[in-house]
Design an enzyme around this catalytic site. Structure first.
Site, short mmCIF file in Angstrom:
data_model
loop_
_atom_site.label_atom_id
_atom_site.label_comp_id
_atom_site.label_asym_id
_atom_site.label_seq_id
_atom_site.Cartn_x
_atom_site.Cartn_y
_atom_site.Cartn_z
N ASP A 1 2.88 -6.30 15.12
CA ASP A 1 2.98 -4.94 15.68
C ASP A 1 3.07 -3.90 14.57
OD1 ASP A 1 5.02 -5.63 18.65
OD2 ASP A 1 2.86 -5.26 18.41
N LYS B 1 -14.41 -2.53 20.66
CA LYS B 1 -14.22 -3.66 21.58
C LYS B 1 -14.62 -3.28 23.01
CE LYS B 1 -10.58 -6.01 18.92
NZ LYS B 1 -9.15 -6.36 18.79
N TYR C 1 0.84 -1.20 0.00
CA TYR C 1 0.00 0.00 0.00
C TYR C 1 0.88 1.25 0.00
CZ TYR C 1 -2.90 3.69 2.05
OH TYR C 1 -3.51 4.88 2.30
N ARG D 1 2.63 5.21 17.86
CA ARG D 1 1.94 5.83 16.72
C ARG D 1 1.65 7.29 17.03
NH1 ARG D 1 3.46 1.90 14.93
NH2 ARG D 1 2.48 0.27 13.67
N ASN E 1 -1.60 8.45 10.67
CA ASN E 1 -2.81 7.66 10.96
C ASN E 1 -3.97 8.59 11.35
OD1 ASN E 1 -0.47 5.91 11.30
ND2 ASN E 1 -1.92 4.39 12.07
N LEU E 2 -5.07 8.48 10.63
CA LEU E 2 -6.22 9.34 10.90
C LEU E 2 -7.22 8.64 11.82
CD1 LEU E 2 -7.05 10.81 7.35
CD2 LEU E 2 -5.52 11.73 9.12
O1 GFB Z 1 -3.94 1.04 13.05
P1 GFB Z 1 -3.27 -0.23 12.67
O2 GFB Z 1 -4.15 -1.32 12.19
O3 GFB Z 1 -2.19 0.01 11.49
O4 GFB Z 1 -2.42 -0.81 13.94
P2 GFB Z 1 -0.70 0.61 11.43
C1 GFB Z 1 -1.68 0.05 14.74
C2 GFB Z 1 -1.13 -0.77 15.91
O5 GFB Z 1 -2.20 -1.12 16.79
C3 GFB Z 1 -0.44 -2.08 15.52
C4 GFB Z 1 -2.09 -2.49 17.14
O6 GFB Z 1 0.72 -2.27 16.30
C5 GFB Z 1 -1.51 -3.14 15.90
O7 GFB Z 1 -0.94 -4.40 16.19
N1 GFB Z 1 -3.43 -3.00 17.52
C6 GFB Z 1 -3.76 -3.45 18.76
C7 GFB Z 1 -4.52 -3.11 16.73
N2 GFB Z 1 -5.04 -3.87 18.78
C8 GFB Z 1 -5.55 -3.68 17.53
C9 GFB Z 1 -6.83 -3.95 16.93
O8 GFB Z 1 -7.77 -4.45 17.55
N3 GFB Z 1 -6.99 -3.60 15.60
C10 GFB Z 1 -5.95 -3.03 14.89
N4 GFB Z 1 -6.19 -2.68 13.60
N5 GFB Z 1 -4.71 -2.77 15.41
C11 GFB Z 1 -1.53 1.41 9.10
C12 GFB Z 1 -1.58 0.73 7.75
O9 GFB Z 1 -0.52 0.77 9.84
O10 GFB Z 1 -1.18 2.78 8.96
C13 GFB Z 1 -2.59 1.42 6.89
O11 GFB Z 1 -1.95 -0.63 7.95
C14 GFB Z 1 -2.53 2.93 6.93
O12 GFB Z 1 -2.39 1.00 5.56
C15 GFB Z 1 -2.17 3.51 8.28
O13 GFB Z 1 -1.62 3.33 6.06
C16 GFB Z 1 -1.72 4.94 8.17
O14 GFB Z 1 -0.66 1.90 12.10
O15 GFB Z 1 0.29 -0.44 11.87
#
Ligand code: GFB
Length: 304
Positions: free
Chosen positions: A262, A174, A123, A202, A152-153
């Site tokens: 992670d 959750k 992506y 983040r 991240n938004l």
């Molecule tokens: O927001 P997220 O899915 O994406 O995950 P990224 C951020 C962090 O939160 C990771 C943790 O370390 C996940 O392991 N996390 C903990 C969780 N619990 C949860 C949960 O229940 N759901 C999710 N989703 N995460 C994104 C990209 O990366 O950054 C996108 O995947 C986008 O494409 C965005 O570009 C800006 O922050 O890791």
């Protein structure tokens, strides 16, 4: 969620002629749909927000689709914008374009110093190619395309799907859903499971602030260099989980599922260029943005 805010800001600035195409009417992965969009909308300025996007779960499940769809939508929209002779093209990129081990705070000059984090590289690199295309088109055709890198938004109207969403909506859902379970159906102490180790960090930008930044850049920024769009703070996922649990009033057991990735180890932006170039500084305090997002989910969750 972003298009709604951007349209509102342009309306407030007296700009009424705004065309927000729906993906059900224009599948921008198909060139013929892109051509039809330019015929129908006859735009002067294009703000390219369209993306196949999701959280870490969605990226891991769809690397091929996320690469192809995001690349094709972006490349075709910019090429047809060039052929249509539009005034300006604003490409919305992603923080995922940064190399995995970029030192924090991320500076735009570090953008090409390595390969992105594996879970979101397809992506991130598909969107990064729009920066290359913009700079190449400016060089050869004098085409005025700019590239913004939002962090991240989060905010109202986000996706709260537990498999494909980003971390903030997933945690809010959750915590709230387990709290609203009738006691009888849940004799044991409520438990929520969160992903990873909690160690990553983040930065999060409230959707209305991001919209403000995009409108200011569309009005004032006309240079080839990419620009970070962020709020300029860093929080660990562990602290984020505890903060959201506290704001929702969830005080029970949190289990960490280490089998889940992670993703990028650390993320925080240097936001000084956006402030210098077009006077953008995020206004929404993190706690306030989270409260508004929680309220929005509570008043809309029956729709989910
Ligand atoms: O927001 P997220 O899915 O994406 O995950 P990224 C951020 C962090 O939160 C990771 C943790 O370390 C996940 O392991 N996390 C903990 C969780 N619990 C949860 C949960 O229940 N759901 C999710 N989703 N995460 C994104 C990209 O990366 O950054 C996108 O995947 C986008 O494409 C965005 O570009 C800006 O922050 O890791």
């Amino acid at each position: 969620m972003l298009a709604t805010q951007i349209k509102k800001l342009f309306n407030e600035r007296g700009c009424q002629d705004i065309f927000v195409p729906k993906s059900k009417d224009y599948d921008l992965v198909e060139m013929k749909a892109v051509k039809k969009l330019y015929r129908d909308a006859k735009p002067d300025i294009v703000i390219h927000l369209a993306a196949r996007v999701g959280g870490i779960g969605a990226n891991r499940a769809n690397p091929g689709k996320f690469f192809y769809d995001n690349l094709m939508m972006g490349v075709q929209m910019m090429e047809m914008g060039r052929q249509a002779g539009i005034e300006k093209f604003v490409a919305i990129g992603t923080i995922c374009a940064y190399p995995k081990f970029t030192p924090v705070p991320f500076k735009e000059d570090d953008l090409w110093n390595g390969y992105p984090e594996e879970t979101n590289a397809p992506y991130g690199l598909a969107k990064k190619m729009l920066l290359l295309q913009a700079q190449a088109y400016r060089q050869q055709y004098g085409f005025n395309a700019i590239h913004l890198l939002p962090v991240n938004l989060y905010g109202p109207r986000d996706s709260f799907d537990l498999e494909s969403s980003h971390v903030i909506p997933a945690l809010i859902r959750k915590c709230i859903d387990v709290k609203s379970l009738p006691q009888s159906s849940n004799p044991k102490r409520p438990i929520i499971t969160v992903w990873g180790t909690g160690k990553p960090t983040r930065e999060f930008l409230y959707v209305e602030d991001c919209a403000e930044a995009i409108v200011l850049a569309a009005e004032r920024y006309n240079k080839p260099d990419p620009i970070n769009i962020g709020a300029g703070f860093e929080i660990s996922i562990k602290d984020l989980v505890e903060l959201i649990a506290k704001l929702v009033g969830f005080g029970d057991k949190i289990i960490w599922d280490n089998s889940k990735s992670d993703g990028q180890p650390k993320r925080m932006l240097d936001t000084s260029r956006a402030e210098k170039e077009f006077g953008f500084k995020a206004k929404t305090l993190f706690k306030d943005g989270l409260k508004k997002t929680i309220e929005w989910y509570i008043s809309n969750k029956q729709l989910k």
